[in-house]
Design an enzyme around this catalytic site. Structure first.
Site, PDB file in Angstrom:
ATOM      1  CG  HIS A  89      52.777  -3.581  57.765  1.00 31.53           C
ATOM      2  ND1 HIS A  89      52.721  -2.297  58.214  1.00 31.53           N
ATOM      3  CD2 HIS A  89      54.100  -3.852  57.640  1.00 31.53           C
ATOM      4  CE1 HIS A  89      53.954  -1.808  58.339  1.00 31.53           C
ATOM      5  NE2 HIS A  89      54.799  -2.741  58.015  1.00 31.53           N
TER       6      HIS A  89
ATOM      7  CD  GLU B 156      56.959  -6.374  57.779  1.00 32.36           C
ATOM      8  OE1 GLU B 156      56.490  -6.832  58.827  1.00 32.36           O
ATOM      9  OE2 GLU B 156      57.279  -5.172  57.646  1.00 32.36           O
TER      10      GLU B 156
ATOM     11  CG  HIS C   2      58.448  -7.745  62.429  1.00 26.91           C
ATOM     12  ND1 HIS C   2      58.405  -6.958  63.551  1.00 26.91           N
ATOM     13  CD2 HIS C   2      58.357  -6.892  61.368  1.00 26.91           C
ATOM     14  CE1 HIS C   2      58.280  -5.678  63.198  1.00 26.91           C
ATOM     15  NE2 HIS C   2      58.249  -5.614  61.878  1.00 26.91           N
TER      16      HIS C   2
END
Ligand code: AMP
Length: 228
Positions: free
Chosen positions: A67, A117, A121
């Site tokens: 993930h 992502e 992040h």
């Protein structure tokens, strides 16, 4: 804000449009705060459960897939979208095969998931992982080195729709491999949705802080072998 495994599996990420550079950046994205972090969460999914419960997909892949690798704070808060850097798929051309296998999208184009992502992040991890390639390739290496499936197999727990194990047995298996327990989320039948392994800024496993909690009320966990 405490980051819940269940919430992270279910809510859509919403990255605010940002234009300021790292350092001068005012972070306005809901649910996250600041530009600093203490450690990483290595977050993997069991795609069969994700396709049964979360996304409209079918899969028979028996791997924990990525993930994300998320900068996180001991108090449970986390930064996001720390720079205005955009995802560039050309930068990860050399690892595309591994990305498609171990970081698949279960919900549309892989590049959209990877871009989400990375911008949310990856842009916060640049003190340790300064390039997009280093962010994704390190995440894949960590997944492989601290693979929950390998830990569970060593302890005798294999993908099965009927043979399960407890959260305590899950954590003992992860501890035997990684040196530390992890966290797990599951659905109401005990099928594992995600796992979180805590990784220090030195890229070694570490004990998870109290804010990283299991989100699994079922007494028996399963890594389902097939959708059912
Ligand atoms: P995050 O914002 O990093 O917590 O990730 C949540 C977002 O990632 C949500 O929009 C999810 O729908 C999406 N997501 C999570 N797993 C996958 C996956 N395997 N494929 C595609 N999108 C995903």
């Amino acid at each position: 804000m405490i980051r819940s495994l269940t919430i992270s599996a279910a809510i859509a990420g919403a990255s605010a449009a940002v234009s300021a550079l790292r350092g001068a950046h005012v972070n306005t994205t809901a649910g996250c705060t600041g530009n600093t972090y203490d450690f990483f969460l290595l977050v993997t999914q069991w795609p069969i459960t994700q396709c049964m419960d979360v996304f409209s997909c079918t899969t028979s892949q028996q791997d924990f897939t990525m993930h994300g690798l998320w900068p996180n704070n001991v108090d449970g808060s986390y930064p996001c979208t720390c720079t205005n850097e955009q995802f560039n798929q050309n930068a990860i051309a050399s690892i595309l095969t591994q990305m498609n296998t171990f970081w698949p999208s279960l919900n549309g184009a892989a590049a959209s998931f990877w871009a989400h992502e990375y911008t949310k992040h990856g842009t916060c991890a640049e003190d340790v992982l300064p390039t997009e390639l280093s962010y994704f390739s390190t995440a894949l290496k960590l997944r492989s080195a601290y693979d929950p499936l390998a830990a569970l197999a060593t302890a005798g727990y294999n993908p099965s729709n009927t043979q399960g194990f407890s959260v305590a047995e899950f954590n003992a298996a992860l501890k035997a491999q990684n040196g530390f327990a992890a966290a797990v989320s599951c659905d109401s039948s005990g099928n594992i949705l995600e796992t979180q392994v805590c990784i220090g800024k030195n890229l070694q496993p570490m004990a998870c802080p109290a804010s990283v909690t299991n989100s699994c009320s079922a007494s028996t966990l399963y890594i389902p072998a097939s959708m059912h």
